[in-house]
Design a protein around this motif. Structure first.
Motif, mmCIF file in Angstrom:
data_model
loop_
_atom_site.group_PDB
_atom_site.id
_atom_site.type_symbol
_atom_site.label_atom_id
_atom_site.label_comp_id
_atom_site.label_asym_id
_atom_site.label_seq_id
_atom_site.Cartn_x
_atom_site.Cartn_y
_atom_site.Cartn_z
ATOM 1 N N VAL A 207 -21.559 -10.626 110.347
ATOM 2 C CA VAL A 207 -22.319 -12.201 110.168
ATOM 3 C C VAL A 207 -21.774 -13.144 110.656
ATOM 4 O O VAL A 207 -22.222 -13.892 111.171
ATOM 5 C CB VAL A 207 -22.186 -12.982 108.785
ATOM 6 N N THR A 208 -19.944 -13.067 110.771
ATOM 7 C CA THR A 208 -19.080 -14.112 110.909
ATOM 8 C C THR A 208 -19.543 -13.649 112.273
ATOM 9 O O THR A 208 -19.128 -14.734 113.318
ATOM 10 C CB THR A 208 -18.175 -13.617 110.957
ATOM 11 N N GLY A 209 -19.408 -12.619 113.174
ATOM 12 C CA GLY A 209 -19.956 -12.549 114.563
ATOM 13 C C GLY A 209 -20.649 -12.017 115.007
ATOM 14 O O GLY A 209 -21.504 -13.683 116.367
ATOM 15 N N GLY B 198 -14.009 -14.714 104.253
ATOM 16 C CA GLY B 198 -14.786 -12.778 103.863
ATOM 17 C C GLY B 198 -14.226 -12.537 102.712
ATOM 18 O O GLY B 198 -14.392 -11.713 102.190
ATOM 19 N N GLU B 199 -12.587 -13.643 102.246
ATOM 20 C CA GLU B 199 -12.025 -13.013 100.827
ATOM 21 C C GLU B 199 -11.700 -14.042 100.121
ATOM 22 O O GLU B 199 -10.686 -15.011 101.113
ATOM 23 C CB GLU B 199 -11.263 -11.904 100.748
ATOM 24 N N PRO B 200 -10.672 -14.209 99.271
ATOM 25 C CA PRO B 200 -10.396 -15.067 98.522
ATOM 26 C C PRO B 200 -8.662 -14.862 99.705
ATOM 27 O O PRO B 200 -8.336 -13.458 99.990
ATOM 28 C CB PRO B 200 -9.838 -14.915 97.682
ATOM 29 N N TRP C 260 -16.032 -20.061 102.486
ATOM 30 C CA TRP C 260 -16.708 -19.959 102.009
ATOM 31 C C TRP C 260 -18.485 -19.754 102.240
ATOM 32 O O TRP C 260 -18.766 -20.393 102.486
ATOM 33 C CB TRP C 260 -16.802 -19.902 101.045
ATOM 34 N N TRP C 261 -18.653 -18.437 102.497
ATOM 35 C CA TRP C 261 -20.129 -18.253 103.284
ATOM 36 C C TRP C 261 -20.553 -16.531 103.313
ATOM 37 O O TRP C 261 -19.470 -16.144 102.524
ATOM 38 C CB TRP C 261 -20.820 -18.534 104.504
ATOM 39 N N GLN C 262 -21.842 -16.086 103.378
ATOM 40 C CA GLN C 262 -21.807 -15.069 102.926
ATOM 41 C C GLN C 262 -22.965 -15.004 103.917
ATOM 42 O O GLN C 262 -23.490 -15.519 104.846
ATOM 43 C CB GLN C 262 -22.824 -15.037 101.866
ATOM 44 N N MET D 42 -17.681 -4.340 96.022
ATOM 45 C CA MET D 42 -16.464 -4.523 95.987
ATOM 46 C C MET D 42 -16.248 -5.191 98.243
ATOM 47 O O MET D 42 -17.041 -5.254 98.518
ATOM 48 C CB MET D 42 -16.027 -2.705 96.705
ATOM 49 N N ASN D 43 -14.822 -5.899 98.004
ATOM 50 C CA ASN D 43 -14.634 -6.045 99.534
ATOM 51 C C ASN D 43 -12.588 -6.131 99.809
ATOM 52 O O ASN D 43 -12.322 -6.341 99.694
ATOM 53 C CB ASN D 43 -14.739 -8.119 98.773
ATOM 54 N N VAL D 44 -13.378 -5.309 100.670
ATOM 55 C CA VAL D 44 -12.454 -4.045 101.505
ATOM 56 C C VAL D 44 -11.737 -5.130 102.622
ATOM 57 O O VAL D 44 -13.288 -4.949 103.124
ATOM 58 C CB VAL D 44 -12.688 -2.776 101.263
ATOM 59 N N HIS E 16 -14.940 -6.386 104.090
ATOM 60 C CA HIS E 16 -16.068 -5.916 104.313
ATOM 61 C C HIS E 16 -16.892 -5.495 103.138
ATOM 62 O O HIS E 16 -16.341 -5.159 102.156
ATOM 63 C CB HIS E 16 -16.270 -4.446 105.038
ATOM 64 N N ARG E 17 -17.935 -5.337 102.679
ATOM 65 C CA ARG E 17 -18.984 -5.772 101.209
ATOM 66 C C ARG E 17 -18.890 -4.210 101.147
ATOM 67 O O ARG E 17 -19.931 -3.535 102.250
ATOM 68 C CB ARG E 17 -20.476 -6.288 101.314
ATOM 69 N N ILE E 18 -19.016 -3.530 100.447
ATOM 70 C CA ILE E 18 -19.239 -1.972 99.873
ATOM 71 C C ILE E 18 -19.625 -1.849 98.873
ATOM 72 O O ILE E 18 -18.864 -2.326 98.264
ATOM 73 C CB ILE E 18 -18.257 -1.314 100.689
#
Ligand code: WTA
Length: 658
Positions: free
Chosen positions: A320-322, A397-399, A423-425, A530-532, A535-537
């Motif tokens: 989404v950032t792209g 993307g993450e803290p 922060w966003w999603q 998870m946030n790797v 990236h959300r997985i």
């Protein structure tokens, strides 16, 4: 994650964050020239809808004005700028040419092998028009779905804009996802066209994309055509019945195309993201409100000056950032930006800084995982380049841990640039919580304040707002223009996932804390996502991939904290009796299997073969205990286990195995 587990995680994280007293106020020079002023907060607080209405008038070009700013008569289904009409691609491209800025560079594209392309807004207008004509020739029309599976080449943005122009709905699938991931997304959206390439460059080598498309398309009856960009010139299998080369079809089209106005609430795109079940959710975004908030945030959070800035967002268009901060926000603002195809460390670790120096990048937007990697490599590498063009730095993307934040500002930003932690999603469509660079005294590690026009709160289990100094769940209490409208084809899941936990409010799935000043700190996911590396997985997705392997009987996956990637995927696997000990290479075999099923980003960092999994009496896996094992911690409370000896079995097995 259940509440007990959640509280533990939150408390651990909280105790680390209680003492941040460094503060970085904007310099008077920066504040004096900034796009955003403190007055925006007051204006939006006084009348939020009037505030958005003013932004919509000033930032976008509409063919027909709306009759209502927000229709919230049927929550949680929102309509913004009701009856308004606009063309998103016209807003991103044509209007800049009409305003006399056709010669301004839109995209400085940098290929990984060192080749480059420059596209002005006038070039972009011709390319998007040709692509729109080509889509029409292929029979794609308003409301049809188009899957886009491309590397980071200009055709990715051109394809998205061409869809937007004719009112087709794009579904971009990250090029690192597997054939199966692509297939399931094509099926869910019933896409009729895939736009792809022979391949792209990754770490110095051409990396093929077409074979995955061939595999997916063979099982996708909805697909009529496959449009293929030639990038790497590698060999591809060709099926005359549906494969079409981009250079054959698009290049012969007219470069004239008249954009039609589409409804503000027409779907612009679907983008899939992991949820707590194995099935990714197709997040649906519409046109007017989405474009508005992407444009407004890009302008104010990054302080963009289209005439002078060179902006670079390092994300891939597959995320989404792209979408919001490479394609829609920057282009609607008429920005000049860098788009880079490859990895940060090819041919050597300073590649990004070479790019900043070469194009005199002034605004850089990237992820904490990248920053932590650069920290490890040492400051000499960026130190050898001239980074003095930079004036605003962003993180997403993450803290971002305060040390990485401070390093980013000092080493990359020359101790002078504001840093905005945004922060966003995927679901929110655009930035929601972030400092404003000319206004906010920034606090390392905290996203701080909802933007003007956005209302957020941290609440406890019962839904009550927590006082300062306390933690809880992040909720959004008022609808916002770029909010997701639903999950594609699944209104029920949309309601259940986001709107049921707290009546009438949006549940983001993130833990958060309000510090003594009322600033918001994000603490990570509170669900099984998870946030790797940003990236959300979902744990379930990886578990399903593992149990689809014939040797696996059962598996449990946890996200363990990881110094560089934020979280790393750790899998506990019980093998089937018929598999014996699985053989010497079983761990590698399973890791590769997950990469094949989902994509290399989902490859577990570690797989532990265990004889049992810890479960409660009701059969629920206790991930908290597995996380303790994965993070080498002493085990927490085991009393709720159905069989308290299980953990001994697991640790005995692991110590024997190692
Ligand atoms: C996390 C990416 C802390 C969060 C734009 C969220 C963050 C998820 C931040 C969304 C941040 C994103 N600080 N956490 N600044 N930004 N997150 O959908 O857990 O890929 O829910 O969107 O990333 O990830 P998504």
């Amino acid at each position: 994650m259940d509440i007990e587990e959640q509280t533990n995680v939150t408390n651990d994280a909280l105790s680390n964050l209680l003492h941040e007293d460094r503060s970085f106020p904007p310099s008077p020079e920066f504040a004096a020239q900034a796009n955003a002023t403190a007055g925006l907060y007051e204006e939006a607080a006084a009348d939020r809808l009037a505030f958005w209405e003013r932004q919509a008038r000033e930032l976008l070009s509409w063919d027909t004005e709306w009759s209502q700013v927000l229709d919230w008569s049927n929550p949680p289904f929102a309509k913004w700028f009701v009856d308004g009409k606009l063309n998103v691609a016209y807003n991103c491209v044509d209007r800049h040419v009409e305003a006399g800025n056709g010669d301004r560079v839109a995209i400085h594209w940098e290929g990984e092998p060192g080749d480059s392309r420059t596209l002005t807004y006038a070039d972009l207008q011709r390319e998007v028009s040709r692509a729109a004509n080509a889509l029409t020739e292929l029979g794609v029309g308003h409301g049809d779905r188009v899957a886009i599976y491309l590397p980071m080449i200009p055709e990715a943005a051109i394809s998205m804009l061409a869809c937007a122009r004719i009112g087709a709905i794009h579904s971009v699938v990250f090029g690192g996802f597997s054939a199966e991931a692509l297939r399931s997304r094509i099926e869910d959206a019933q896409a009729k066209l895939v736009i792809t390439a022979d391949g792209g460059y990754r770490r110095g080598k051409p990396s093929a994309l077409k074979p995955a498309v061939d595999e997916a398309v063979a099982k996708s009856p909805s697909i009529e055509k496959v449009l293929v960009v030639r990038r790497t010139e590698q060999e591809v299998d060709w099926d005359e019945s549906h494969d079409v080369w981009w250079h054959d079809l698009v290049d012969r089209q007219s470069d004239q195309h008249t954009p039609e106005a589409h409804d503000s609430e027409d779907t612009l795109y679907i983008l899939y993201t992991s949820g707590t079940t194995g099935k990714p959710k197709g997040i649906k975004h519409t046109s007017g409100g989405y474009l508005l908030q992407a444009t407004y945030t890009h302008r104010n959070v990054f302080d963009l000056k289209p005439e002078t800035d060179v902006y670079w967002c390092t994300a891939d268009v597959g995320w989404v950032t792209g979408h919001s901060y490479i394609v829609y926000g920057p282009l609607a603002n008429g920005a000049t930006q860098v788009m880079y195809e490859g990895t940060p460390d090819f041919p050597e670790p300073g590649r990004w800084w070479d790019i900043v120096e070469k194009y005199k990048v002034s605004i850089l937007y990237t992820a904490p995982t990248a920053i932590r990697t650069f920290m490890k490599q040492g400051e000499e590498i960026p130190g050898r380049r001239d980074l003095s063009s930079l004036r605003v730095l962003g993180s997403v993307g993450e803290p971002i841990n305060p040390e990485a934040w401070v390093w980013y500002r000092r080493v990359i930003g020359g101790d002078r640039t504001p840093v905005v932690d945004t922060w966003w999603q995927t679901e929110t469509g655009a930035i929601m919580i972030s400092p404003l660079p000319g206004v906010t005294a920034a606090k390392p590690g905290s996203a701080q304040t909802p933007l003007p026009g956005i209302v957020a709160e941290v609440c406890d289990e019962a839904g009550d707002a927590v006082p300062n100094g306390h933690g809880g769940y992040l909720v959004l209490t008022e609808p916002w223009p770029s909010m997701l409208r639903t999950i594609w084809g699944d209104d029920e899941r949309f309601i259940d996932t986001y709107w049921s936990r707290f009546e009438g409010r949006y549940f983001a799935g993130d833990g958060a804390k309000k510090d003594d000043d009322g600033d918001i700190w994000l603490l990570g996911r509170v669900d099984d996502v998870m946030n790797v590396s940003g990236h959300r997985i979902s744990t379930t997705e990886v578990e399903s991939a593992l149990v689809s392997h014939p040797k696996v009987a059962e598996s449990a996956v946890v996200g363990a904290s990881d110094e560089t990637t934020g979280q790393g995927i750790v899998a506990f696997v019980i093998l089937r009796a018929s598999a014996g000990d699985g053989g010497a290479d079983v761990v590698q075999e399973l890791r590769n299997h997950v990469a094949k099923e989902i994509g290399p980003i989902a490859k577990p960092r570690q797989i532990m073969i265990v004889p049992e999994l810890p479960k409660t009496r009701s059969g629920k896996i206790m991930r908290r205990l597995l996380r303790d094992v994965a993070e080498n911690r002493e085990l927490g409370d085991v009393q709720t286990l159905a069989d308290p000896t299980v953990m001994n079995l697991i640790s005995d097995g692991l110590s024997k195995g190692s």
